[in-house]
Design a protein around this motif. Structure first.
Motif, PDB file in Angstrom:
ATOM      1  N   PHE A  53       0.846  -1.198   0.000  1.00  0.00           N
ATOM      2  CA  PHE A  53       0.000   0.000   0.000  1.00  0.00           C
ATOM      3  C   PHE A  53       0.880   1.246   0.000  1.00  0.00           C
ATOM      4  O   PHE A  53       1.969   1.255   0.592  1.00  0.00           O
ATOM      5  N   SER A  54       0.380   2.298  -0.672  1.00  0.00           N
ATOM      6  CA  SER A  54       1.092   3.581  -0.683  1.00  0.00           C
ATOM      7  C   SER A  54       0.110   4.726  -0.487  1.00  0.00           C
ATOM      8  O   SER A  54      -1.002   4.695  -1.029  1.00  0.00           O
ATOM      9  N   SER A  55       0.539   5.709   0.300  1.00  0.00           N
ATOM     10  CA  SER A  55      -0.274   6.912   0.486  1.00  0.00           C
ATOM     11  C   SER A  55       0.472   8.176   0.047  1.00  0.00           C
ATOM     12  O   SER A  55      -0.073   9.272   0.110  1.00  0.00           O
ATOM     13  N   ARG A  56       1.732   8.050  -0.377  1.00  0.00           N
ATOM     14  CA  ARG A  56       2.508   9.206  -0.832  1.00  0.00           C
ATOM     15  C   ARG A  56       2.317   9.379  -2.336  1.00  0.00           C
ATOM     16  O   ARG A  56       2.634   8.481  -3.117  1.00  0.00           O
ATOM     17  N   THR A  57       1.856  10.534  -2.710  1.00  0.00           N
ATOM     18  CA  THR A  57       1.640  10.811  -4.128  1.00  0.00           C
ATOM     19  C   THR A  57       2.945  11.177  -4.818  1.00  0.00           C
ATOM     20  O   THR A  57       3.921  11.580  -4.177  1.00  0.00           O
ATOM     21  N   ASN A  58       2.932  10.984  -6.144  1.00  0.00           N
ATOM     22  CA  ASN A  58       4.097  11.312  -6.987  1.00  0.00           C
ATOM     23  C   ASN A  58       5.356  10.608  -6.507  1.00  0.00           C
ATOM     24  O   ASN A  58       6.443  11.209  -6.423  1.00  0.00           O
ATOM     25  N   HIS A  59       5.187   9.297  -6.205  1.00  0.00           N
ATOM     26  CA  HIS A  59       6.348   8.529  -5.761  1.00  0.00           C
ATOM     27  C   HIS A  59       6.137   7.049  -6.104  1.00  0.00           C
ATOM     28  O   HIS A  59       5.020   6.563  -6.170  1.00  0.00           O
ATOM     29  N   TRP A  60       7.253   6.325  -6.311  1.00  0.00           N
ATOM     30  CA  TRP A  60       7.216   4.895  -6.572  1.00  0.00           C
ATOM     31  C   TRP A  60       7.055   4.122  -5.257  1.00  0.00           C
ATOM     32  O   TRP A  60       7.627   4.500  -4.240  1.00  0.00           O
ATOM     33  N   PHE A  61       6.274   3.060  -5.325  1.00  0.00           N
ATOM     34  CA  PHE A  61       6.173   2.140  -4.186  1.00  0.00           C
ATOM     35  C   PHE A  61       6.137   0.720  -4.735  1.00  0.00           C
ATOM     36  O   PHE A  61       5.789   0.485  -5.906  1.00  0.00           O
ATOM     37  N   GLY A  62       6.480  -0.254  -3.897  1.00  0.00           N
ATOM     38  CA  GLY A  62       6.439  -1.648  -4.334  1.00  0.00           C
ATOM     39  C   GLY A  62       7.329  -2.547  -3.502  1.00  0.00           C
ATOM     40  O   GLY A  62       7.986  -2.106  -2.553  1.00  0.00           O
ATOM     41  N   VAL A  63       7.373  -3.849  -3.868  1.00  0.00           N
ATOM     42  CA  VAL A  63       8.204  -4.840  -3.177  1.00  0.00           C
ATOM     43  C   VAL A  63       8.781  -5.816  -4.191  1.00  0.00           C
ATOM     44  O   VAL A  63       8.258  -6.002  -5.294  1.00  0.00           O
ATOM     45  N   ILE A  64       9.869  -6.483  -3.782  1.00  0.00           N
ATOM     46  CA  ILE A  64      10.505  -7.548  -4.562  1.00  0.00           C
ATOM     47  C   ILE A  64      10.352  -8.848  -3.782  1.00  0.00           C
ATOM     48  O   ILE A  64      10.596  -8.887  -2.571  1.00  0.00           O
ATOM     49  N   LEU A  65       9.934  -9.931  -4.469  1.00  0.00           N
ATOM     50  CA  LEU A  65       9.874 -11.254  -3.847  1.00  0.00           C
ATOM     51  C   LEU A  65      11.131 -12.016  -4.227  1.00  0.00           C
ATOM     52  O   LEU A  65      11.405 -12.220  -5.419  1.00  0.00           O
ATOM     53  N   ASN A  66      11.911 -12.432  -3.221  1.00  0.00           N
ATOM     54  CA  ASN A  66      13.153 -13.175  -3.441  1.00  0.00           C
ATOM     55  C   ASN A  66      13.031 -14.610  -2.953  1.00  0.00           C
ATOM     56  O   ASN A  66      12.453 -14.870  -1.878  1.00  0.00           O
ATOM     57  N   HIS A  67      13.582 -15.516  -3.743  1.00  0.00           N
ATOM     58  CA  HIS A  67      13.745 -16.917  -3.340  1.00  0.00           C
ATOM     59  C   HIS A  67      15.241 -17.161  -3.255  1.00  0.00           C
ATOM     60  O   HIS A  67      15.915 -17.183  -4.282  1.00  0.00           O
ATOM     61  N   ASN A  68      15.735 -17.384  -2.034  1.00  0.00           N
ATOM     62  CA  ASN A  68      17.177 -17.385  -1.785  1.00  0.00           C
ATOM     63  C   ASN A  68      17.752 -16.055  -2.282  1.00  0.00           C
ATOM     64  O   ASN A  68      17.283 -15.000  -1.893  1.00  0.00           O
ATOM     65  N   ASP A  69      18.737 -16.093  -3.180  1.00  0.00           N
ATOM     66  CA  ASP A  69      19.309 -14.844  -3.690  1.00  0.00           C
ATOM     67  C   ASP A  69      18.777 -14.497  -5.087  1.00  0.00           C
ATOM     68  O   ASP A  69      19.330 -13.644  -5.778  1.00  0.00           O
ATOM     69  N   LYS A  70      17.676 -15.168  -5.476  1.00  0.00           N
ATOM     70  CA  LYS A  70      17.117 -14.954  -6.814  1.00  0.00           C
ATOM     71  C   LYS A  70      15.834 -14.151  -6.726  1.00  0.00           C
ATOM     72  O   LYS A  70      14.957 -14.447  -5.914  1.00  0.00           O
TER      73      LYS A  70
ATOM     74  N   VAL B 287      12.290 -13.289  -7.716  1.00  0.00           N
ATOM     75  CA  VAL B 287      11.158 -13.956  -8.356  1.00  0.00           C
ATOM     76  C   VAL B 287      10.305 -12.940  -9.099  1.00  0.00           C
ATOM     77  O   VAL B 287       9.891 -13.171 -10.240  1.00  0.00           O
ATOM     78  N   SER B 288      10.044 -11.781  -8.480  1.00  0.00           N
ATOM     79  CA  SER B 288       9.218 -10.777  -9.146  1.00  0.00           C
ATOM     80  C   SER B 288       9.465  -9.394  -8.533  1.00  0.00           C
ATOM     81  O   SER B 288       9.798  -9.269  -7.350  1.00  0.00           O
ATOM     82  N   LEU B 289       9.291  -8.382  -9.370  1.00  0.00           N
ATOM     83  CA  LEU B 289       9.289  -6.984  -8.922  1.00  0.00           C
ATOM     84  C   LEU B 289       7.877  -6.458  -9.107  1.00  0.00           C
ATOM     85  O   LEU B 289       7.333  -6.469 -10.210  1.00  0.00           O
ATOM     86  N   ASN B 290       7.288  -6.012  -8.024  1.00  0.00           N
ATOM     87  CA  ASN B 290       5.904  -5.540  -8.042  1.00  0.00           C
ATOM     88  C   ASN B 290       5.902  -4.075  -7.604  1.00  0.00           C
ATOM     89  O   ASN B 290       6.197  -3.767  -6.442  1.00  0.00           O
ATOM     90  N   GLN B 291       5.617  -3.141  -8.521  1.00  0.00           N
ATOM     91  CA  GLN B 291       5.704  -1.727  -8.207  1.00  0.00           C
ATOM     92  C   GLN B 291       4.647  -0.934  -8.975  1.00  0.00           C
ATOM     93  O   GLN B 291       4.075  -1.422  -9.956  1.00  0.00           O
ATOM     94  N   ASP B 292       4.418   0.259  -8.520  1.00  0.00           N
ATOM     95  CA  ASP B 292       3.493   1.164  -9.187  1.00  0.00           C
ATOM     96  C   ASP B 292       3.884   2.593  -8.805  1.00  0.00           C
ATOM     97  O   ASP B 292       4.564   2.824  -7.798  1.00  0.00           O
ATOM     98  N   TYR B 293       3.437   3.521  -9.627  1.00  0.00           N
ATOM     99  CA  TYR B 293       3.719   4.933  -9.355  1.00  0.00           C
ATOM    100  C   TYR B 293       2.423   5.595  -8.885  1.00  0.00           C
ATOM    101  O   TYR B 293       1.421   5.609  -9.601  1.00  0.00           O
ATOM    102  N   ASN B 294       2.468   6.120  -7.671  1.00  0.00           N
ATOM    103  CA  ASN B 294       1.322   6.805  -7.089  1.00  0.00           C
ATOM    104  C   ASN B 294       1.393   8.264  -7.523  1.00  0.00           C
ATOM    105  O   ASN B 294       2.175   9.048  -6.986  1.00  0.00           O
TER     106      ASN B 294
END
Length: 256
Positions: free
Chosen positions: A180-197, A199-206
């Motif tokens: 979740f993000s409440s700051r406008t005009n900024h990127w937010f998101g998370v990365i899912l890692n399996h060990n050191d790899k 898996v996915s980058l999940n982000q959006d620009y608010n």
């Protein structure tokens, strides 16, 4: 009990049959004896007619007895057939019961094995919230997100101090997260890692809205000791409060 009574009845019939055969033997012996006596008596008929009458009456009674014996023999043979049929039915029913018992035993064994597997399989499931401190970030480098609010943590596979889930056994696991993000005009998101790899980058620009959210889920095959965790990308923000807007969950689907 009914089968025992039937068997007792048939044993009694065997005794009757032996007696009947004995009577047949005796009647034949008596018949031969009477024939000889009748010859002698016919030779002496003129001397004593009463002996002849006695012999004729005895022969008639003996013949009647023989007829009764033959009738009884026929009934015994019929009872023998019924006995054989009954024993056959009993054997068939016993076989059916034995088969049913075997199937029931097999089902009970399978049920017990399933219970054993369920009991012995580790219970692994967790669901955690990020924080009540509201916004985290941005930072100049990536950081591992440490979800501090524990809703469930069966098996204690998720470590709130490190923010890392460690697989306690080899298996297939399901993971899901929201951000979740409440700051406008900024990127937010998370990365899912399996060990050191990654898996996915999940982000959006608010941009200019009040809030924005992301969500994703994965099924992963893990070896014992593998780790899974969420990372906040550099120059990104993430938000959470008592409403639990940013959460991370996972559980074991089945072991391998």
């Amino acid at each position: 009990m009914k089968i025992q009574q039937n068997l007792l009845f048939f044993l009694e019939m065997e005794t009757v049959r032996i007696c009947v055969f004995l009577l047949l033997f005796l009647s034949q012996t008596w018949a031969e004896t009477d024939e000889l006596q009748m010859v002698d008596m016919k030779q002496d008929v003129g001397r004593d007619n009463s002996k002849c009458n006695i012999t004729v009456n005895f022969w008639a009674e003996l013949k009647e007895l023989r007829d009764m014996v033959i009738t009884s023999k026929s009934k015994i043979e019929k009872l023998e057939e019924e006995k054989s049929e009954l024993l056959s039915r009993v054997t068939t029913n016993e076989n059916k019961v034995a088969l049913s018992d075997a199937r029931l035993s097999a089902s009970e064994s399978e049920t017990e094995e399933l219970k054993r597997q369920i009991t012995e399989t580790p219970k692994v499931a967790f669901s955690v919230g990020l924080t009540d401190a509201r916004e985290i970030g941005p930072f100049n480098t990536e950081i591992t997100l440490k979800f501090s609010k524990v809703f469930t943590n069966f098996g204690q596979a998720y470590n709130t101090h490190t923010g890392v889930f460690t697989a306690p056994l080899r298996g297939v696991y399901y993971f899901r997260f929201t951000g979740f993000s409440s700051r406008t005009n900024h990127w937010f998101g998370v990365i899912l890692n399996h060990n050191d790899k990654r898996v996915s980058l999940n982000q959006d620009y608010n941009d200019d809205v009040a809030y924005a959210t992301i969500s994703n889920g994965f099924v992963l095959e893990l070896e014992k000791g593998d780790v899974v965790y969420l990372v906040l990308p550099s120059n990104h923000v993430i938000f959470d409060d008592s409403s639990n807007r940013t959460v991370f969950s996972g559980f074991l689907i089945f072991p391998l």
